[in-house]
Design a protein around this motif. Structure first.
Motif, PDB file in Angstrom:
ATOM      1  N   LEU A 159       0.818  -1.209   0.000  1.00  0.00           N
ATOM      2  CA  LEU A 159       0.000   0.000   0.000  1.00  0.00           C
ATOM      3  C   LEU A 159       0.852   1.261   0.000  1.00  0.00           C
ATOM      4  O   LEU A 159       0.548   2.222  -0.721  1.00  0.00           O
ATOM      5  N   SER A 160       1.933   1.276   0.777  1.00  0.00           N
ATOM      6  CA  SER A 160       2.740   2.493   0.887  1.00  0.00           C
ATOM      7  C   SER A 160       3.404   2.843  -0.438  1.00  0.00           C
ATOM      8  O   SER A 160       3.445   4.021  -0.826  1.00  0.00           O
ATOM      9  N   HIS A 161       3.918   1.839  -1.154  1.00  0.00           N
ATOM     10  CA  HIS A 161       4.538   2.122  -2.448  1.00  0.00           C
ATOM     11  C   HIS A 161       3.509   2.635  -3.450  1.00  0.00           C
ATOM     12  O   HIS A 161       3.799   3.548  -4.240  1.00  0.00           O
ATOM     13  N   THR A 162       2.329   2.043  -3.441  1.00  0.00           N
ATOM     14  CA  THR A 162       1.276   2.478  -4.361  1.00  0.00           C
ATOM     15  C   THR A 162       0.886   3.924  -4.077  1.00  0.00           C
ATOM     16  O   THR A 162       0.721   4.730  -5.002  1.00  0.00           O
ATOM     17  N   ILE A 163       0.742   4.258  -2.824  1.00  0.00           N
ATOM     18  CA  ILE A 163       0.398   5.628  -2.439  1.00  0.00           C
ATOM     19  C   ILE A 163       1.516   6.593  -2.816  1.00  0.00           C
ATOM     20  O   ILE A 163       1.263   7.713  -3.269  1.00  0.00           O
ATOM     21  N   ASP A 164       2.772   6.154  -2.666  1.00  0.00           N
ATOM     22  CA  ASP A 164       3.921   7.021  -2.965  1.00  0.00           C
ATOM     23  C   ASP A 164       3.947   7.485  -4.413  1.00  0.00           C
ATOM     24  O   ASP A 164       4.345   8.622  -4.693  1.00  0.00           O
ATOM     25  N   ILE A 165       3.567   6.611  -5.351  1.00  0.00           N
ATOM     26  CA  ILE A 165       3.781   6.958  -6.755  1.00  0.00           C
ATOM     27  C   ILE A 165       2.511   7.251  -7.537  1.00  0.00           C
ATOM     28  O   ILE A 165       2.576   7.839  -8.617  1.00  0.00           O
ATOM     29  N   SER A 166       1.344   6.867  -7.030  1.00  0.00           N
ATOM     30  CA  SER A 166       0.120   6.956  -7.835  1.00  0.00           C
ATOM     31  C   SER A 166      -0.540   8.326  -7.716  1.00  0.00           C
ATOM     32  O   SER A 166      -0.602   8.912  -6.647  1.00  0.00           O
ATOM     33  N   SER A 167      -1.069   8.808  -8.834  1.00  0.00           N
ATOM     34  CA  SER A 167      -1.870  10.034  -8.818  1.00  0.00           C
ATOM     35  C   SER A 167      -3.344   9.726  -8.575  1.00  0.00           C
ATOM     36  O   SER A 167      -4.131  10.617  -8.249  1.00  0.00           O
ATOM     37  N   ARG A 168      -3.700   8.444  -8.706  1.00  0.00           N
ATOM     38  CA  ARG A 168      -5.083   8.004  -8.506  1.00  0.00           C
ATOM     39  C   ARG A 168      -5.049   6.528  -8.144  1.00  0.00           C
ATOM     40  O   ARG A 168      -4.213   5.776  -8.681  1.00  0.00           O
ATOM     41  N   ILE A 169      -5.927   6.110  -7.244  1.00  0.00           N
ATOM     42  CA  ILE A 169      -5.906   4.727  -6.770  1.00  0.00           C
ATOM     43  C   ILE A 169      -7.316   4.157  -6.769  1.00  0.00           C
ATOM     44  O   ILE A 169      -8.248   4.773  -6.251  1.00  0.00           O
ATOM     45  N   ALA A 170      -7.442   2.969  -7.335  1.00  0.00           N
ATOM     46  CA  ALA A 170      -8.711   2.244  -7.304  1.00  0.00           C
ATOM     47  C   ALA A 170      -8.588   1.079  -6.333  1.00  0.00           C
ATOM     48  O   ALA A 170      -7.610   0.328  -6.370  1.00  0.00           O
ATOM     49  N   LEU A 171      -9.581   0.941  -5.479  1.00  0.00           N
ATOM     50  CA  LEU A 171      -9.648  -0.170  -4.532  1.00  0.00           C
ATOM     51  C   LEU A 171     -10.644  -1.186  -5.073  1.00  0.00           C
ATOM     52  O   LEU A 171     -11.809  -0.854  -5.312  1.00  0.00           O
ATOM     53  N   LEU A 172     -10.172  -2.408  -5.282  1.00  0.00           N
ATOM     54  CA  LEU A 172     -11.016  -3.454  -5.851  1.00  0.00           C
ATOM     55  C   LEU A 172     -11.386  -4.493  -4.797  1.00  0.00           C
ATOM     56  O   LEU A 172     -10.584  -4.810  -3.906  1.00  0.00           O
ATOM     57  N   GLU A 173     -12.589  -5.022  -4.960  1.00  0.00           N
ATOM     58  CA  GLU A 173     -13.075  -6.088  -4.091  1.00  0.00           C
ATOM     59  C   GLU A 173     -14.013  -6.959  -4.909  1.00  0.00           C
ATOM     60  O   GLU A 173     -14.985  -6.455  -5.494  1.00  0.00           O
ATOM     61  N   HIS A 174     -13.697  -8.248  -5.018  1.00  0.00           N
ATOM     62  CA  HIS A 174     -14.523  -9.202  -5.771  1.00  0.00           C
ATOM     63  C   HIS A 174     -14.795  -8.715  -7.195  1.00  0.00           C
ATOM     64  O   HIS A 174     -15.921  -8.818  -7.700  1.00  0.00           O
ATOM     65  N   GLY A 175     -13.762  -8.176  -7.828  1.00  0.00           N
ATOM     66  CA  GLY A 175     -13.877  -7.764  -9.221  1.00  0.00           C
ATOM     67  C   GLY A 175     -14.478  -6.401  -9.454  1.00  0.00           C
ATOM     68  O   GLY A 175     -14.564  -5.944 -10.594  1.00  0.00           O
ATOM     69  N   ARG A 176     -14.902  -5.744  -8.381  1.00  0.00           N
ATOM     70  CA  ARG A 176     -15.564  -4.443  -8.514  1.00  0.00           C
ATOM     71  C   ARG A 176     -14.701  -3.340  -7.917  1.00  0.00           C
ATOM     72  O   ARG A 176     -13.991  -3.567  -6.931  1.00  0.00           O
ATOM     73  N   ILE A 177     -14.795  -2.158  -8.490  1.00  0.00           N
ATOM     74  CA  ILE A 177     -14.115  -0.994  -7.923  1.00  0.00           C
ATOM     75  C   ILE A 177     -15.042  -0.382  -6.878  1.00  0.00           C
ATOM     76  O   ILE A 177     -16.120   0.121  -7.210  1.00  0.00           O
ATOM     77  N   ILE A 178     -14.622  -0.439  -5.625  1.00  0.00           N
ATOM     78  CA  ILE A 178     -15.478   0.083  -4.558  1.00  0.00           C
ATOM     79  C   ILE A 178     -15.058   1.482  -4.115  1.00  0.00           C
ATOM     80  O   ILE A 178     -15.834   2.182  -3.472  1.00  0.00           O
ATOM     81  N   LYS A 179     -13.843   1.872  -4.448  1.00  0.00           N
ATOM     82  CA  LYS A 179     -13.391   3.238  -4.202  1.00  0.00           C
ATOM     83  C   LYS A 179     -12.487   3.649  -5.351  1.00  0.00           C
ATOM     84  O   LYS A 179     -11.656   2.867  -5.812  1.00  0.00           O
ATOM     85  N   ASP A 180     -12.637   4.887  -5.817  1.00  0.00           N
ATOM     86  CA  ASP A 180     -11.807   5.468  -6.865  1.00  0.00           C
ATOM     87  C   ASP A 180     -11.332   6.813  -6.325  1.00  0.00           C
ATOM     88  O   ASP A 180     -12.101   7.769  -6.279  1.00  0.00           O
ATOM     89  N   LEU A 181     -10.085   6.860  -5.880  1.00  0.00           N
ATOM     90  CA  LEU A 181      -9.609   7.961  -5.056  1.00  0.00           C
ATOM     91  C   LEU A 181      -8.522   8.781  -5.740  1.00  0.00           C
ATOM     92  O   LEU A 181      -7.535   8.227  -6.250  1.00  0.00           O
ATOM     93  N   ALA A 182      -8.698  10.093  -5.752  1.00  0.00           N
ATOM     94  CA  ALA A 182      -7.591  10.973  -6.120  1.00  0.00           C
ATOM     95  C   ALA A 182      -6.507  10.828  -5.055  1.00  0.00           C
ATOM     96  O   ALA A 182      -6.796  10.603  -3.876  1.00  0.00           O
ATOM     97  N   ASN A 183      -5.245  10.965  -5.475  1.00  0.00           N
ATOM     98  CA  ASN A 183      -4.159  10.750  -4.514  1.00  0.00           C
ATOM     99  C   ASN A 183      -3.097  11.844  -4.603  1.00  0.00           C
ATOM    100  O   ASN A 183      -1.913  11.587  -4.417  1.00  0.00           O
ATOM    101  N   ASP A 184      -3.504  13.063  -4.875  1.00  0.00           N
ATOM    102  CA  ASP A 184      -2.558  14.168  -4.869  1.00  0.00           C
ATOM    103  C   ASP A 184      -1.933  14.281  -3.485  1.00  0.00           C
ATOM    104  O   ASP A 184      -2.633  14.338  -2.470  1.00  0.00           O
ATOM    105  N   ALA A 185      -0.598  14.293  -3.456  1.00  0.00           N
ATOM    106  CA  ALA A 185       0.150  14.416  -2.200  1.00  0.00           C
ATOM    107  C   ALA A 185      -0.218  13.323  -1.202  1.00  0.00           C
ATOM    108  O   ALA A 185      -0.165  13.524   0.014  1.00  0.00           O
TER     109      ALA A 185
END
Length: 234
Positions: free
Chosen positions: A194-220
């Motif tokens: 999780l920490s590496h993904t947060i470090d480099i991503s400008s946007r993060i999708a959280l998946l559960e059972h094939g579905r995107i349950i959160k689609d989050l901007a990740n500025d800073a």
């Protein structure tokens, strides 16, 4: 070049591996995907790369449907797992093979490989060792480098930090961020880290059972708290 997904569904028996109503991964994003085992991250990558066929829906890379045209291969680089490698070759032979497939001339190939010298850390080339005899971490380095040799507009990496030591992980983050900044390439990664993904991503999708349950901007790194709380409470 955007990736557009609409009503994309894939099941294996009774297991739903992908069920995405609508998703646009925008050109120039570093798009991270996180989720526990079985969340559907690798399935989505395999659908994008036309390695498996969707049961329903559409997926386009720009104006290209990967299921109907091979043109997407000219703009896409990917490394999913060791099946992408040719393990009876040395890394040098494999890089040369990739160069020939992509139409990269030998001097250009050598120049591009020099950019990865620190990442290879003297352990990948010059060892006269077949890829099959290398450590998992060095195999992963070979796959990642090969995926980037054609300087793709879209780069897809599944669990790229998985087998790397801390120095390799840190260098890979720098490589990906610099590549994105200098070329404007779209980079899509999945990771259990999780920490590496947060470090480099400008946007993060959280998946559960094939579905995107959160689609989050990740500025800073603003997605950190919400994602941390989610994984602490499941």
């Amino acid at each position: 070049m955007n990736i557009n997904i609409n009503n994309l569904k894939k099941s294996f028996g009774d297991t739903i591996a992908c069920d995405i109503d609508n998703l646009t991964i925008h050109s120039g994003e570093i798009f991270g995907m996180v989720g526990n085992n079985g969340a559907g991250k690798t399935t989505l990558f395999r659908l994008i790369l036309d390695l498996i066929k969707a049961d329903e829906g559409s997926l386009n890379i720009g104006d290209i449907n990967p299921a109907e045209s091979e043109e997407w291969k000219n703009v896409t680089g990917a490394y999913i797992d060791e099946s992408f490698l040719i393990e009876f070759l040395t890394p040098e032979e494999y890089f040369s093979f990739i160069g020939k497939v992509c139409g990269i001339k030998e001097p250009t190939l050598k120049e591009r490989l020099t950019k990865f010298e620190r990442f290879m850390n003297g352990e990948v080339t010059g060892k006269k060792k077949l890829i099959r005899d290398m450590s998992a971490g060095n195999k992963q380095k070979v796959g990642i480098i090969a995926a980037m040799l054609n300087e793709p507009e879209i780069l897809i990496l599944d669990e790229p930090f998985n087998f790397l030591d801390p120095s390799g992980q840190s260098m890979l983050k720098r490589i990906l961020k610099e590549y994105n900044a200098t070329t404007g390439a779209t980079i899509i990664i999945s990771s259990h880290n999780l920490s590496h993904t947060i470090d480099i991503s400008s946007r993060i999708a959280l998946l559960e059972h094939g579905r995107i349950i959160k689609d989050l901007a990740n500025d800073a790194g603003i997605a950190s708290q919400e994602l941390t709380e989610y994984f602490e409470n499941i």
